[in-house]
Motif scaffolding. Structure first.
Motif, PDB file in Angstrom:
ATOM      1  N   PRO A 132      -7.343 -14.019 -10.860  1.00 20.55           N
ATOM      2  CA  PRO A 132      -8.273 -13.261 -10.029  1.00 20.55           C
ATOM      3  C   PRO A 132      -9.104 -12.286 -10.862  1.00 20.55           C
ATOM      4  CG  PRO A 132      -6.121 -12.277  -9.861  1.00 20.55           C
ATOM      5  CD  PRO A 132      -5.997 -13.469 -10.796  1.00 20.55           C
ATOM      6  N   SER A 133     -10.326 -12.112 -10.440  1.00 22.85           N
ATOM      7  CA  SER A 133     -11.210 -11.083 -10.963  1.00 22.85           C
ATOM      8  C   SER A 133     -11.413 -10.110  -9.808  1.00 22.85           C
ATOM      9  CB  SER A 133     -12.542 -11.710 -11.400  1.00 22.85           C
ATOM     10  OG  SER A 133     -13.450 -10.713 -11.791  1.00 22.85           O
ATOM     11  N   LEU A 134     -10.979  -8.878  -9.971  1.00 18.87           N
ATOM     12  CA  LEU A 134     -10.913  -7.921  -8.871  1.00 18.87           C
ATOM     13  C   LEU A 134     -11.775  -6.695  -9.148  1.00 18.87           C
ATOM     14  CD1 LEU A 134      -7.045  -8.064  -8.522  1.00 18.87           C
ATOM     15  CD2 LEU A 134      -8.705  -9.259  -7.070  1.00 18.87           C
ATOM     16  N   LEU A 135     -12.610  -6.349  -8.189  1.00 15.74           N
ATOM     17  CA  LEU A 135     -13.392  -5.121  -8.262  1.00 15.74           C
ATOM     18  C   LEU A 135     -12.731  -4.099  -7.348  1.00 15.74           C
ATOM     19  CD1 LEU A 135     -15.887  -3.570  -9.254  1.00 15.74           C
ATOM     20  CD2 LEU A 135     -17.111  -4.453  -7.243  1.00 15.74           C
ATOM     21  N   PHE A 136     -12.353  -2.957  -7.920  1.00 14.54           N
ATOM     22  CA  PHE A 136     -11.708  -1.869  -7.184  1.00 14.54           C
ATOM     23  C   PHE A 136     -12.688  -0.721  -7.002  1.00 14.54           C
ATOM     24  CE2 PHE A 136      -8.086  -4.116  -8.781  1.00 14.54           C
ATOM     25  CZ  PHE A 136      -7.057  -3.858  -7.885  1.00 14.54           C
ATOM     26  N   ARG A 137     -12.507   0.006  -5.894  1.00 18.03           N
ATOM     27  CA  ARG A 137     -13.252   1.238  -5.642  1.00 18.03           C
ATOM     28  C   ARG A 137     -12.232   2.332  -5.336  1.00 18.03           C
ATOM     29  NH1 ARG A 137     -17.144   0.218  -1.282  1.00 18.03           N
ATOM     30  NH2 ARG A 137     -15.347   0.293   0.063  1.00 18.03           N
ATOM     31  N   ARG A 138     -12.463   3.523  -5.896  1.00 19.86           N
ATOM     32  CA  ARG A 138     -11.596   4.658  -5.588  1.00 19.86           C
ATOM     33  C   ARG A 138     -11.964   5.153  -4.196  1.00 19.86           C
ATOM     34  NH1 ARG A 138      -9.087   8.419  -9.193  1.00 19.86           N
ATOM     35  NH2 ARG A 138     -10.510   7.787 -10.840  1.00 19.86           N
ATOM     36  N   GLU A 139     -10.998   5.138  -3.301  1.00 20.95           N
ATOM     37  CA  GLU A 139     -11.193   5.597  -1.923  1.00 20.95           C
ATOM     38  C   GLU A 139     -10.218   6.735  -1.650  1.00 20.95           C
ATOM     39  OE1 GLU A 139     -10.870   2.186   0.685  1.00 20.95           O
ATOM     40  OE2 GLU A 139     -12.719   1.304  -0.110  1.00 20.95           O
ATOM     41  N   ALA A 140     -10.322   7.333  -0.493  1.00 19.10           N
ATOM     42  CA  ALA A 140      -9.439   8.446  -0.140  1.00 19.10           C
ATOM     43  C   ALA A 140      -7.966   8.029  -0.195  1.00 19.10           C
ATOM     44  CB  ALA A 140      -9.792   8.975   1.249  1.00 19.10           C
ATOM     45  N   ARG A 141      -7.676   6.763   0.108  1.00 23.77           N
ATOM     46  CA  ARG A 141      -6.295   6.263   0.107  1.00 23.77           C
ATOM     47  C   ARG A 141      -5.901   5.645  -1.235  1.00 23.77           C
ATOM     48  NH1 ARG A 141      -5.126   2.103   3.465  1.00 23.77           N
ATOM     49  NH2 ARG A 141      -7.213   1.289   3.222  1.00 23.77           N
ATOM     50  N   GLY A 142      -6.707   5.869  -2.278  1.00 22.89           N
ATOM     51  CA  GLY A 142      -6.389   5.330  -3.599  1.00 22.89           C
ATOM     52  C   GLY A 142      -7.349   4.225  -3.995  1.00 22.89           C
ATOM     53  N   TRP A 143      -7.015   3.524  -5.061  1.00 28.97           N
ATOM     54  CA  TRP A 143      -7.856   2.423  -5.546  1.00 28.97           C
ATOM     55  C   TRP A 143      -7.637   1.212  -4.658  1.00 28.97           C
ATOM     56  CZ3 TRP A 143     -11.479   2.810  -9.239  1.00 28.97           C
ATOM     57  CH2 TRP A 143     -11.435   3.920 -10.073  1.00 28.97           C
ATOM     58  N   LYS A 144      -8.742   0.639  -4.147  1.00 31.02           N
ATOM     59  CA  LYS A 144      -8.658  -0.491  -3.224  1.00 31.02           C
ATOM     60  C   LYS A 144      -9.584  -1.611  -3.693  1.00 31.02           C
ATOM     61  CE  LYS A 144      -5.902   1.671  -0.456  1.00 31.02           C
ATOM     62  NZ  LYS A 144      -4.520   1.236  -0.284  1.00 31.02           N
ATOM     63  N   ILE A 145      -9.173  -2.839  -3.459  1.00 26.09           N
ATOM     64  CA  ILE A 145      -9.975  -4.005  -3.797  1.00 26.09           C
ATOM     65  C   ILE A 145     -11.146  -4.106  -2.818  1.00 26.09           C
ATOM     66  CG2 ILE A 145     -10.059  -6.538  -3.917  1.00 26.09           C
ATOM     67  CD1 ILE A 145      -7.050  -6.423  -4.661  1.00 26.09           C
ATOM     68  N   VAL A 146     -12.361  -4.239  -3.353  1.00 25.08           N
ATOM     69  CA  VAL A 146     -13.542  -4.447  -2.520  1.00 25.08           C
ATOM     70  C   VAL A 146     -14.140  -5.837  -2.752  1.00 25.08           C
ATOM     71  CG1 VAL A 146     -14.078  -2.012  -2.205  1.00 25.08           C
ATOM     72  CG2 VAL A 146     -15.080  -3.248  -4.150  1.00 25.08           C
ATOM     73  N   ALA A 147     -13.777  -6.487  -3.859  1.00 22.88           N
ATOM     74  CA  ALA A 147     -14.214  -7.860  -4.117  1.00 22.88           C
ATOM     75  C   ALA A 147     -13.129  -8.562  -4.913  1.00 22.88           C
ATOM     76  CB  ALA A 147     -15.535  -7.890  -4.872  1.00 22.88           C
ATOM     77  N   ASP A 148     -12.683  -9.713  -4.392  1.00 26.00           N
ATOM     78  CA  ASP A 148     -11.627 -10.499  -4.997  1.00 26.00           C
ATOM     79  C   ASP A 148     -12.173 -11.901  -5.204  1.00 26.00           C
ATOM     80  OD1 ASP A 148      -9.431 -12.214  -5.421  1.00 26.00           O
ATOM     81  OD2 ASP A 148      -8.149 -11.178  -3.983  1.00 26.00           O
ATOM     82  N   HIS A 149     -12.251 -12.338  -6.452  1.00 24.45           N
ATOM     83  CA  HIS A 149     -12.647 -13.700  -6.761  1.00 24.45           C
ATOM     84  C   HIS A 149     -11.460 -14.350  -7.435  1.00 24.45           C
ATOM     85  CE1 HIS A 149     -15.293 -16.742  -9.126  1.00 24.45           C
ATOM     86  NE2 HIS A 149     -14.786 -17.276  -8.041  1.00 24.45           N
ATOM     87  N   SER A 150     -10.774 -15.226  -6.705  1.00 29.17           N
ATOM     88  CA  SER A 150      -9.557 -15.831  -7.223  1.00 29.17           C
ATOM     89  C   SER A 150      -9.724 -17.318  -7.440  1.00 29.17           C
ATOM     90  CB  SER A 150      -8.395 -15.606  -6.233  1.00 29.17           C
ATOM     91  OG  SER A 150      -8.054 -14.242  -6.194  1.00 29.17           O
ATOM     92  N   SER A 151      -9.149 -17.782  -8.538  1.00 30.88           N
ATOM     93  CA  SER A 151      -9.167 -19.219  -8.812  1.00 30.88           C
ATOM     94  C   SER A 151      -7.802 -19.654  -9.290  1.00 30.88           C
ATOM     95  CB  SER A 151     -10.217 -19.526  -9.877  1.00 30.88           C
ATOM     96  OG  SER A 151      -9.928 -18.856 -11.081  1.00 30.88           O
TER      97      SER A 151
END
Length: 151
Positions: A132-151
């Motif tokens: 997987p190639s994962l894009l995380f964003r820091r949110e109030a609840r911590g780091w969260k995945i906003v884009a997941d490209h899995s192969s």
């Protein structure tokens, strides 16, 4: 010497709490990935998905196309892995592990992680793996995945 040490301590005490206490993003993200895997290993789909943002614009891209939003991503995992997340006893459950390959911090609020996932069946059988190639964003609840490209 004592005055110098005292001055250094006073300077450190004057720093904002976030500057003194902010954990390393890579450590936080890798820990969240491990928590997600542990949820998946228990068959707890909600715990497994807790690493994803609940923003409606998040995406999962896989071999069958793009899913947008947490609800469709949840449905995808439930239907593709019924032995893992379905009701009742699941003798064909798998164990999920990650090997973290690449990490890049993108500014202060985003990070990119490439990992290798491995699913090992509890009852033996073929081991599955992917990247997987994962894009995380820091949110109030911590780091969260906003884009997941899995192969």
């Amino acid at each position: 010497m004592m005055r110098w040490l005292l001055g250094l301590l006073m300077l450190a005490a004057g720093l904002p709490a976030t500057a003194r206490e902010r954990p390393d993003p890579r450590i936080e993200i890798e820990a969240a990935m491990e928590d997600s895997a542990a949820g998946g290993d228990r068959g707890d789909l909600d715990a497994f998905l807790a690493i994803y943002s609940d923003h409606p614009g998040i995406t999962f891209t896989g071999s069958k196309g793009i899913e947008r939003g947490l609800g469709p991503i949840r449905a995808r995992y439930a239907s593709n892995y019924p032995d893992q997340f379905g009701p009742g006893a699941r003798p064909r459950r798998t164990a999920l592990t990650f090997k973290f390959e690449e990490f890049q911090l993108i500014g202060r609020s985003h990070a990119h992680l490439v990992a290798r996932w491995t699913l090992t069946p509890a009852s033996g059988g073929a081991v599955l793996t992917g990247m997987p190639s994962l894009l995380f964003r820091r949110e109030a609840r911590g780091w969260k995945i906003v884009a997941d490209h899995s192969s």
